[in-house]
Design a protein around this motif. Structure first.
Motif, short mmCIF file in Angstrom:
data_model
loop_
_atom_site.label_atom_id
_atom_site.label_comp_id
_atom_site.label_asym_id
_atom_site.label_seq_id
_atom_site.Cartn_x
_atom_site.Cartn_y
_atom_site.Cartn_z
N LEU A 198 0.87 -1.19 0.00
CA LEU A 198 0.00 0.00 0.00
C LEU A 198 0.89 1.23 0.00
N ALA A 199 0.61 2.16 -0.88
CA ALA A 199 1.48 3.34 -0.98
C ALA A 199 0.67 4.61 -1.18
N TRP A 200 1.21 5.69 -0.62
CA TRP A 200 0.69 7.03 -0.84
C TRP A 200 1.85 7.80 -1.48
N PRO A 201 1.97 7.71 -2.81
CA PRO A 201 3.15 8.26 -3.49
C PRO A 201 3.39 9.74 -3.23
N HIS A 202 2.32 10.53 -3.06
CA HIS A 202 2.51 11.97 -2.85
C HIS A 202 3.27 12.25 -1.57
N ALA A 203 3.11 11.36 -0.57
CA ALA A 203 3.77 11.55 0.72
C ALA A 203 4.98 10.63 0.90
N LYS A 204 5.21 9.78 -0.09
CA LYS A 204 6.27 8.76 0.00
C LYS A 204 6.14 7.94 1.29
N VAL A 205 4.92 7.50 1.55
CA VAL A 205 4.61 6.65 2.70
C VAL A 205 4.07 5.33 2.18
N ALA A 206 4.50 4.25 2.78
CA ALA A 206 4.02 2.93 2.38
C ALA A 206 3.72 2.09 3.62
N VAL A 207 2.77 1.19 3.48
CA VAL A 207 2.46 0.21 4.52
C VAL A 207 2.68 -1.17 3.92
N GLU A 208 3.46 -1.98 4.62
CA GLU A 208 3.74 -3.35 4.21
C GLU A 208 3.17 -4.30 5.25
N TYR A 209 2.31 -5.23 4.79
CA TYR A 209 1.82 -6.25 5.70
C TYR A 209 2.84 -7.38 5.77
N ASP A 210 3.31 -7.67 6.96
CA ASP A 210 4.32 -8.71 7.15
C ASP A 210 3.67 -10.02 7.57
N GLY A 211 3.48 -10.91 6.60
CA GLY A 211 2.97 -12.23 6.89
C GLY A 211 4.09 -13.15 7.31
N PRO A 212 3.81 -14.44 7.45
CA PRO A 212 4.82 -15.40 7.94
C PRO A 212 6.09 -15.43 7.09
N ASP B 79 14.67 3.72 1.81
CA ASP B 79 15.07 4.82 2.70
C ASP B 79 15.94 5.83 1.95
N GLU B 80 16.82 5.36 1.09
CA GLU B 80 17.66 6.26 0.30
C GLU B 80 16.81 7.17 -0.59
N LEU B 81 15.66 6.65 -1.01
CA LEU B 81 14.77 7.43 -1.88
C LEU B 81 13.79 8.29 -1.10
N GLY B 82 13.88 8.23 0.22
CA GLY B 82 13.02 9.07 1.05
C GLY B 82 11.68 8.47 1.41
N TRP B 83 11.53 7.14 1.20
CA TRP B 83 10.26 6.50 1.54
C TRP B 83 10.21 6.14 3.02
N ASP B 84 9.05 6.38 3.63
CA ASP B 84 8.77 6.00 5.01
C ASP B 84 7.91 4.74 4.96
N VAL B 85 8.50 3.59 5.30
CA VAL B 85 7.81 2.31 5.20
C VAL B 85 7.39 1.85 6.59
N VAL B 86 6.10 1.63 6.77
CA VAL B 86 5.56 1.16 8.04
C VAL B 86 5.19 -0.31 7.89
N HIS B 87 5.79 -1.16 8.69
CA HIS B 87 5.51 -2.60 8.65
C HIS B 87 4.45 -2.93 9.69
N VAL B 88 3.43 -3.67 9.28
CA VAL B 88 2.34 -4.02 10.20
C VAL B 88 2.18 -5.53 10.25
N THR B 89 1.60 -6.00 11.35
CA THR B 89 1.32 -7.42 11.54
C THR B 89 -0.17 -7.62 11.73
N SER B 90 -0.59 -8.86 11.79
CA SER B 90 -2.02 -9.17 11.92
C SER B 90 -2.61 -8.55 13.19
N ALA B 91 -1.85 -8.56 14.29
CA ALA B 91 -2.37 -8.01 15.54
C ALA B 91 -2.67 -6.52 15.41
#
Length: 254
Positions: A187-201, A220-232
């Motif tokens: 999932l990405a919001w390119p205008h803000a360079k923010v992404a959410v990654e769902y971390d499965g098994p 990170d070098e490109l300025g992206w803020d990546v947020v990793h999330v889990t099922s909980a």
């Protein structure tokens, strides 16, 4: 499997076996639908029950079968595993009518991804079956579905944010890393360079962790803020509230 329907104890009871067993039990009169139809089309589904559309003269239902009396247009059924099964789009339409809403969207997304369905494909059935039970929810599912979602948990992650006011993200957004390799963001919001990654098994294996670390370094070098999330973080309502507030602050509210 069902009354008077048996399979060898060493047989792997997969979708193929389950569909064939229902065909035998219904004596060829039933149409496999719902979650089992989704599994037959190789799509992930939040539910696992066996649903069968039967004519009025069909035999009494087995206790582990969810029967539904009715008939379907010929273009809404297909022959699969030598049995009648609802087509992918009809299967999606039926699952879109099931509560809760989030599970319905997850089921439809999975079918759309595997079978290359579009919103317009489902809209044809909505227009055809305007008086069907649950049609109001189907229309809401059409508003929320995303054929690019690659798993039910990706859909649940997206909806945990969107239904809490976060602007809709772009799914499977591709970024070219400094190394020249390409990375796809869940999932990405390119205008803000923010992404959410769902971390499965698969992300918790040594290989997965190393792959993610190298990829995150490039992002990170490109300025992206990546947020990793889990099922909980997605399935717990209070945790999802906090996650949505956090992402909302980063990308702005819709």
């Amino acid at each position: 499997m069902h009354p008077d329907v048996y399979v060898g104890s060493a047989v792997d009871v997969d979708a193929y076996v389950r569909v064939r067993a229902l065909r035998v039990w219904s004596r060829g009169d039933g149409i496999v639908a719902g979650p089992l139809a989704a599994a037959a089309w190789d799509a992930e589904c939040p539910w696992e029950d066996s649903e069968l559309i039967v004519p009025e003269h069909a035999r009494a239902p087995a206790p582990d079968v969810r029967p539904r009396v009715g008939e379907l247009p010929l273009d809404e059924v297909a022959l699969l595993f030598d049995a009648w099964v609802t087509t992918p789009v009809r299967t999606a339409f039926d699952l879109a009518r099931r509560p809760p809403l989030v599970d319905a969207v997850a089921a439809v997304d999975a079918l759309a991804f595997v079978c290359r369905l579009s919103v317009d494909d489902l809209r044809v059935l909505v227009d055809r079956h305007t008086g069907a039970r649950g049609i109001v929810q189907v229309r809401r599912v059409l508003e929320l579905m995303d054929p690019l979602a690659e798993s039910c948990m990706e859909t649940r992650t997206r909806l945990a944010l969107v239904l809490r006011g976060v602007p809709a993200p772009v799914s499977q957004f591709e970024v070219v890393l400094p190394s020249g390799k390409r990375a796809r963001l869940d999932l990405a919001w390119p205008h803000a360079k923010v992404a959410v990654e769902y971390d499965g098994p698969e992300h918790r294996t040594i290989t997965g962790q190393n792959r993610d670390a190298f990829r995150n370094e490039g992002l990170d070098e490109l300025g992206w803020d990546v947020v990793h999330v889990t099922s909980a973080m997605v399935l717990d309502p209070r945790a999802a509230d906090r996650l949505a507030a956090r992402i909302g602050r980063k990308v702005g509210r819709g």
